[in-house]
Write a protein that holds these residues in place. Sequence first.
Motif, PDB file in Angstrom:
ATOM      1  N   ARG A 180       3.458   8.968  -3.599  1.00 36.71           N
ATOM      2  CA  ARG A 180       4.005   7.704  -4.270  1.00 36.71           C
ATOM      3  C   ARG A 180       3.799   8.128  -5.794  1.00 36.71           C
ATOM      4  N   ALA A 229      -1.021   8.269  -1.487  1.00 36.26           N
ATOM      5  CA  ALA A 229      -0.935   8.018  -3.019  1.00 36.26           C
ATOM      6  C   ALA A 229      -0.351   8.823  -3.899  1.00 36.26           C
ATOM      7  N   ASP A 260       0.792  -1.458  -0.008  1.00 38.16           N
ATOM      8  CA  ASP A 260      -0.154   0.062   0.031  1.00 38.16           C
ATOM      9  C   ASP A 260       0.870   1.332   0.003  1.00 38.16           C
ATOM     10  N   ASP A 261       0.215   2.222  -0.256  1.00 38.14           N
ATOM     11  CA  ASP A 261       1.089   3.403  -0.735  1.00 38.14           C
ATOM     12  C   ASP A 261       1.733   3.880   0.829  1.00 38.14           C
TER      13      ASP A 261
END
Length: 166
Positions: free
Chosen positions: A130, A127, A38-39
């Motif tokens: 990233r 997000a 996950d981010d």
Amino acid sequence: MAVLRTVTLIGAVLTTGLSAGLFYSYACSVMPGLAQVDDRAFVATMQRINVAILNGWFLLSFLGALVLIVLAALLQWRGGGDRTALLWIGAAAVLYVGMIVVTAAVNVPLNDRLAAAGAPADLADPAAVRAAFEQVWVRWNLVRALAATAAFACLTWALALTGRSS
């Protein structure tokens, strides 16, 4: 002089190989593995990796390779070594400098921006952090891996040529 030339070239081959291997391992295992998390985990892990890699062993191989490549070229040129090998060492130097330029111009600034984003737990939009990092970093890491591997191949061939002329 011939022994010093050979030992220096072997050192250049080894340290360049270590750098090529590092970037290769990121390209084929670290980043594909991190692509699955996950981010927040991605940001946290890359931030920790970017701190951990700044150590003496990494710097010894990363910058030491360039020093040894240049020294190998000088010893080959001034010591009357094989001129064809010198051309391959020169090609390796150009490739390795290119890899360092990519690192300094692209990957390090991305790492710095990732660090400046703050603690992953505090990020409002991990997000987005990233997304601003991952694809560009991965793409240019592949360029670094290819350049360092090509430099390694050039040095290996130069070493083979010097062995033939001995």
